[in-house]
Design an enzyme around this catalytic site. Structure first.
Site, PDB file in Angstrom:
ATOM      1  N   ASN A   1       0.854  -1.173   0.000  1.00 42.72           N
ATOM      2  CA  ASN A   1       0.000   0.000   0.000  1.00 42.72           C
ATOM      3  C   ASN A   1       0.894   1.228   0.000  1.00 42.72           C
ATOM      4  O   ASN A   1       2.070   1.142  -0.341  1.00 42.72           O
ATOM      5  CB  ASN A   1      -0.988  -0.032   1.176  1.00 42.72           C
ATOM      6  CG  ASN A   1      -0.294  -0.060   2.544  1.00 42.72           C
ATOM      7  OD1 ASN A   1       0.764   0.527   2.738  1.00 42.72           O
ATOM      8  ND2 ASN A   1      -0.914  -0.734   3.507  1.00 42.72           N
TER       9      ASN A   1
ATOM     10  N   ASN B   1      -4.521  -8.413   9.630  1.00 41.07           N
ATOM     11  CA  ASN B   1      -3.401  -8.055   8.771  1.00 41.07           C
ATOM     12  C   ASN B   1      -2.976  -6.615   9.016  1.00 41.07           C
ATOM     13  O   ASN B   1      -3.747  -5.795   9.497  1.00 41.07           O
ATOM     14  CB  ASN B   1      -3.800  -8.243   7.306  1.00 41.07           C
ATOM     15  CG  ASN B   1      -4.908  -7.301   6.887  1.00 41.07           C
ATOM     16  OD1 ASN B   1      -4.687  -6.130   6.580  1.00 41.07           O
ATOM     17  ND2 ASN B   1      -6.144  -7.791   6.884  1.00 41.07           N
TER      18      ASN B   1
ATOM     19  N   LYS C   1       0.159  -0.595  32.862  1.00 40.76           N
ATOM     20  CA  LYS C   1      -0.086   0.834  33.066  1.00 40.76           C
ATOM     21  C   LYS C   1      -1.014   1.390  31.991  1.00 40.76           C
ATOM     22  O   LYS C   1      -1.079   0.855  30.885  1.00 40.76           O
ATOM     23  CB  LYS C   1       1.243   1.602  33.046  1.00 40.76           C
ATOM     24  CG  LYS C   1       2.167   1.277  34.199  1.00 40.76           C
ATOM     25  CD  LYS C   1       3.477   2.037  34.074  1.00 40.76           C
ATOM     26  CE  LYS C   1       3.280   3.529  34.257  1.00 40.76           C
ATOM     27  NZ  LYS C   1       4.564   4.265  34.232  1.00 40.76           N
TER      28      LYS C   1
ATOM     29  N   LYS D   1     -12.764  -1.160  -2.881  1.00 36.92           N
ATOM     30  CA  LYS D   1     -11.790  -0.201  -2.358  1.00 36.92           C
ATOM     31  C   LYS D   1     -10.435  -0.421  -3.009  1.00 36.92           C
ATOM     32  O   LYS D   1     -10.021  -1.564  -3.239  1.00 36.92           O
ATOM     33  CB  LYS D   1     -11.668  -0.327  -0.837  1.00 36.92           C
ATOM     34  CG  LYS D   1     -10.800   0.772  -0.203  1.00 36.92           C
ATOM     35  CD  LYS D   1     -10.892   0.734   1.321  1.00 36.92           C
ATOM     36  CE  LYS D   1      -9.987  -0.303   1.937  1.00 36.92           C
ATOM     37  NZ  LYS D   1     -10.005  -0.248   3.415  1.00 36.92           N
TER      38      LYS D   1
ATOM     39  N   LYS E   1      -6.146   1.219  -3.164  1.00 38.45           N
ATOM     40  CA  LYS E   1      -5.106   1.983  -2.495  1.00 38.45           C
ATOM     41  C   LYS E   1      -4.705   3.201  -3.325  1.00 38.45           C
ATOM     42  O   LYS E   1      -4.683   3.153  -4.557  1.00 38.45           O
ATOM     43  CB  LYS E   1      -3.873   1.112  -2.246  1.00 38.45           C
ATOM     44  CG  LYS E   1      -4.155  -0.120  -1.406  1.00 38.45           C
ATOM     45  CD  LYS E   1      -4.706   0.242  -0.035  1.00 38.45           C
ATOM     46  CE  LYS E   1      -4.930  -0.995   0.806  1.00 38.45           C
ATOM     47  NZ  LYS E   1      -5.462  -0.661   2.149  1.00 38.45           N
TER      48      LYS E   1
ATOM     49  N   ASP F   1      -8.101   4.550  -0.243  1.00 41.12           N
ATOM     50  CA  ASP F   1      -7.428   4.415   1.045  1.00 41.12           C
ATOM     51  C   ASP F   1      -5.967   4.834   0.912  1.00 41.12           C
ATOM     52  O   ASP F   1      -5.201   4.224   0.163  1.00 41.12           O
ATOM     53  CB  ASP F   1      -7.523   2.953   1.496  1.00 41.12           C
ATOM     54  CG  ASP F   1      -6.872   2.692   2.841  1.00 41.12           C
ATOM     55  OD1 ASP F   1      -6.421   3.653   3.500  1.00 41.12           O
ATOM     56  OD2 ASP F   1      -6.830   1.520   3.252  1.00 41.12           O
ATOM     57  N   ALA F   2      -5.580   5.884   1.654  1.00 41.10           N
ATOM     58  CA  ALA F   2      -4.201   6.385   1.617  1.00 41.10           C
ATOM     59  C   ALA F   2      -3.319   5.766   2.683  1.00 41.10           C
ATOM     60  O   ALA F   2      -2.114   6.053   2.731  1.00 41.10           O
ATOM     61  CB  ALA F   2      -4.199   7.908   1.772  1.00 41.10           C
ATOM     62  N   ASN F   3      -3.878   4.948   3.572  1.00 37.97           N
ATOM     63  CA  ASN F   3      -3.107   4.253   4.599  1.00 37.97           C
ATOM     64  C   ASN F   3      -2.225   5.174   5.438  1.00 37.97           C
ATOM     65  O   ASN F   3      -1.106   4.829   5.822  1.00 37.97           O
ATOM     66  CB  ASN F   3      -2.255   3.149   3.986  1.00 37.97           C
ATOM     67  CG  ASN F   3      -3.095   1.965   3.530  1.00 37.97           C
ATOM     68  OD1 ASN F   3      -3.321   1.774   2.336  1.00 37.97           O
ATOM     69  ND2 ASN F   3      -3.601   1.185   4.475  1.00 37.97           N
TER      70      ASN F   3
ATOM     71  N   GLU G   1     -10.149   7.524   2.741  1.00 39.66           N
ATOM     72  CA  GLU G   1      -9.776   6.857   3.988  1.00 39.66           C
ATOM     73  C   GLU G   1      -8.363   7.166   4.464  1.00 39.66           C
ATOM     74  O   GLU G   1      -7.427   7.209   3.662  1.00 39.66           O
ATOM     75  CB  GLU G   1      -9.919   5.339   3.800  1.00 39.66           C
ATOM     76  CG  GLU G   1      -9.500   4.512   5.002  1.00 39.66           C
ATOM     77  CD  GLU G   1      -9.669   3.017   4.771  1.00 39.66           C
ATOM     78  OE1 GLU G   1      -9.022   2.236   5.497  1.00 39.66           O
ATOM     79  OE2 GLU G   1     -10.452   2.621   3.873  1.00 39.66           O
TER      80      GLU G   1
ATOM     81  N   GLU H   1      -8.697   2.507  11.879  1.00 38.76           N
ATOM     82  CA  GLU H   1      -8.171   1.146  11.966  1.00 38.76           C
ATOM     83  C   GLU H   1      -6.858   1.062  12.729  1.00 38.76           C
ATOM     84  O   GLU H   1      -6.483  -0.015  13.200  1.00 38.76           O
ATOM     85  CB  GLU H   1      -7.976   0.556  10.571  1.00 38.76           C
ATOM     86  CG  GLU H   1      -6.835   1.178   9.777  1.00 38.76           C
ATOM     87  CD  GLU H   1      -6.671   0.548   8.405  1.00 38.76           C
ATOM     88  OE1 GLU H   1      -5.627  -0.096   8.172  1.00 38.76           O
ATOM     89  OE2 GLU H   1      -7.582   0.700   7.575  1.00 38.76           O
TER      90      GLU H   1
ATOM     91  N   ASP I   1     -10.832  -1.798  14.725  1.00 39.28           N
ATOM     92  CA  ASP I   1     -10.725  -3.244  14.521  1.00 39.28           C
ATOM     93  C   ASP I   1     -10.470  -3.896  15.873  1.00 39.28           C
ATOM     94  O   ASP I   1      -9.402  -3.722  16.459  1.00 39.28           O
ATOM     95  CB  ASP I   1      -9.584  -3.525  13.537  1.00 39.28           C
ATOM     96  CG  ASP I   1      -9.388  -5.003  13.236  1.00 39.28           C
ATOM     97  OD1 ASP I   1      -9.972  -5.855  13.932  1.00 39.28           O
ATOM     98  OD2 ASP I   1      -8.626  -5.307  12.302  1.00 39.28           O
TER      99      ASP I   1
ATOM    100  N   HIS J   1     -12.185  -2.535  10.116  1.00 38.37           N
ATOM    101  CA  HIS J   1     -11.075  -3.017   9.299  1.00 38.37           C
ATOM    102  C   HIS J   1     -10.827  -4.491   9.618  1.00 38.37           C
ATOM    103  O   HIS J   1     -11.190  -4.986  10.670  1.00 38.37           O
ATOM    104  CB  HIS J   1      -9.829  -2.183   9.645  1.00 38.37           C
ATOM    105  CG  HIS J   1      -8.530  -2.816   9.264  1.00 38.37           C
ATOM    106  ND1 HIS J   1      -7.837  -3.671  10.104  1.00 38.37           N
ATOM    107  CD2 HIS J   1      -7.770  -2.709   8.139  1.00 38.37           C
ATOM    108  CE1 HIS J   1      -6.724  -4.052   9.514  1.00 38.37           C
ATOM    109  NE2 HIS J   1      -6.659  -3.487   8.327  1.00 38.37           N
TER     110      HIS J   1
ATOM    111  N   GLU K   1     -15.325  -5.011   6.493  1.00 35.36           N
ATOM    112  CA  GLU K   1     -14.403  -5.122   5.371  1.00 35.36           C
ATOM    113  C   GLU K   1     -14.273  -6.579   4.952  1.00 35.36           C
ATOM    114  O   GLU K   1     -14.512  -7.501   5.740  1.00 35.36           O
ATOM    115  CB  GLU K   1     -13.032  -4.573   5.777  1.00 35.36           C
ATOM    116  CG  GLU K   1     -12.024  -4.482   4.646  1.00 35.36           C
ATOM    117  CD  GLU K   1     -10.765  -3.731   5.048  1.00 35.36           C
ATOM    118  OE1 GLU K   1     -10.179  -3.060   4.182  1.00 35.36           O
ATOM    119  OE2 GLU K   1     -10.367  -3.804   6.229  1.00 35.36           O
ATOM    120  N   SER K   2     -13.878  -6.810   3.703  1.00 32.47           N
ATOM    121  CA  SER K   2     -13.652  -8.155   3.194  1.00 32.47           C
ATOM    122  C   SER K   2     -12.455  -8.133   2.252  1.00 32.47           C
ATOM    123  O   SER K   2     -12.287  -7.199   1.466  1.00 32.47           O
ATOM    124  CB  SER K   2     -14.893  -8.654   2.447  1.00 32.47           C
ATOM    125  OG  SER K   2     -14.622  -9.853   1.750  1.00 32.47           O
TER     126      SER K   2
END
Length: 389
Positions: free
Chosen positions: A21, A55, A102, A182, A184, A213-215, A239, A265, A292, A322, A341-342
């Site tokens: 990605n 993942n 903590k 979707k 990337k 999705d820009a991750n 995203e 996510e 997630d 996610h 998501e899938s």
């Protein structure tokens, strides 16, 4: 019967792929598979709960074996049971795992705990003799909905993958029943990404919607440049535009992008989720939240996140987790999330649905399988049983 957890087993397995990605490649990606073994017998077999992490985060074998599993096994068995004494109490197991931890510093710890938590919930539902989504709906006094929206995540960068291959991939998702796909972005220059987007839009036409999705790759300037360019398209969402903890960046970009945005996510606690809602400029009428549970301390913590969202005026229907795993499918069906998501072709055998489950007009129908339903997916079931036995 004196119900107890007798073993917690872990193995780290590869889920590697040559895809990438905008931020990472997956050539060395791993996952932790966990088996929570109990002394309970159902239909002549001992009850074993299974879990794994999503993942995008690596296996957590060291933390699981050295820190969290021992705390469960060292706890007095009765302190891990519900009030009836006839089943496990996942919240009590969670509390035992988090002894001497903590506040803050969530990071990889949240992934290790979330992996075990998944297995504990699987075992709990199996002991109860119910699908997890049915058990969750009963615990919360809501009506379960076995029909769950799912979208197809793909469109990764791949060596030699041209626009024709990208179009063919997206067409294959439509052929399998998906209505949202979707892809990337951010791993190529803006002009190239726009060509990729337009190729996909030309392929799917009015048959489906496209999310990008820009991750978390962009700085503010780049995120805004993409936002301005993407406004011309009717996207399902834009995203994770920047670093997941840069709430100011997220809030600022939303001023330049009127369409739906999605993120969450890579937030691993209900406190981080709360900061996103407080400071990230997220809009409850259009934006989507992707927390997630398998990466963020598990379902016990996810329920705290959902309660926080309700207090801030957000509907659980704005949550589409996610990860593409069956745990989130059960949460979606049992607690009324907006979908899941899938990954139709990636991260197998951990992703996907039980055998025989098909996507129809963008939805799947949950089978009435006891527990999370892993035993209904034959390739995954073999791997899990090898660990437990």
């Amino acid at each position: 019967m004196d119900i107890r957890i007798t073993e917690v087993k872990e193995i780290t397995l590869p889920i590697s792929s040559p895809i990438r990605n905008a931020y990472i490649d997956f050539t060395k990606m791993t996952t932790s598979l966990v088996a929570v073994v109990t002394n309970v017998v159902r239909d002549g077999k001992r009850v074993v709960g299974y879990g794994f992490n999503s993942n995008g985060r690596y296996g957590q074998g060291g933390l699981i074996r050295e820190r969290f599993a021992p705390r469960i096994l060292e706890a007095e068995a009765s302190t891990l049971l519900d009030q009836t004494g006839e089943n496990l109490d996942p919240d009590r197991v969670w509390a035992a795992m988090m002894t001497n931890e903590k506040p803050g510093g969530h990071g990889e710890r949240s992934v290790a705990v979330g992996t075990i938590d998944m297995a504990v919930w699987d075992a709990t539902a199996k002991i109860a003799g119910k699908p997890l989504f049915r058990l969750l709906s009963e615990l919360h006094g809501v009506e379960a909905d076995p029909r769950v929206f799912v979208y197809a995540a793909g469109g990764y960068y791949y060596p030699g993958k041209d626009l024709a291959a990208l179009r063919a991939e997206m067409r294959s998702y439509l052929d399998r029943g998906y209505t949202v796909v979707k892809m990337k972005i951010g791993g190529a220059p803006l002009t190239e990404d726009l060509q990729r987007i337009e190729a996909v839009l030309a392929e799917i036409g009015s048959e489906a919607r496209l999310a990008v999705d820009a991750n978390g790759r962009f700085d503010l300037e780049t995120a805004i440049a993409y936002a301005k360019a993407l406004r011309q398209y009717d996207l399902f969402w834009y995203e994770e535009v920047g670093d997941p903890l840069d709430y100011s960046l997220q809030a600022t970009v939303s001023e330049f992008y009127p369409g739906p945005m999605a993120t969450g996510e890579n937030l691993f606690s209900h406190q981080d989720a709360r900061n996103l809602i407080r400071h990230g400029g997220m809009r409850s009428d259009r934006d989507w939240l992707q927390f997630d549970c398998a990466l963020s301390y598990g379902l016990c913590e996810y329920r705290r996140t959902l309660a926080m969202l309700q207090r801030h005026g957000w509907s659980s229907r704005r949550c589409i987790p996610h990860g593409g795993h069956q745990m989130s499918l059960n949460i979606a069906a049992g607690l009324g999330l907006g979908g899941n998501e899938s990954y139709p072709d990636l991260f197998q055998p951990f992703g996907g649905f039980p055998d025989g489950v098909r996507v129809e007009a963008g939805y799947i129908t949950m089978p009435e399988l006891v527990g999370i339903g892993f035993e209904g997916k034959s390739d995954l079931c073999r791997v899990m049983h090898d660990l437990a036995e």
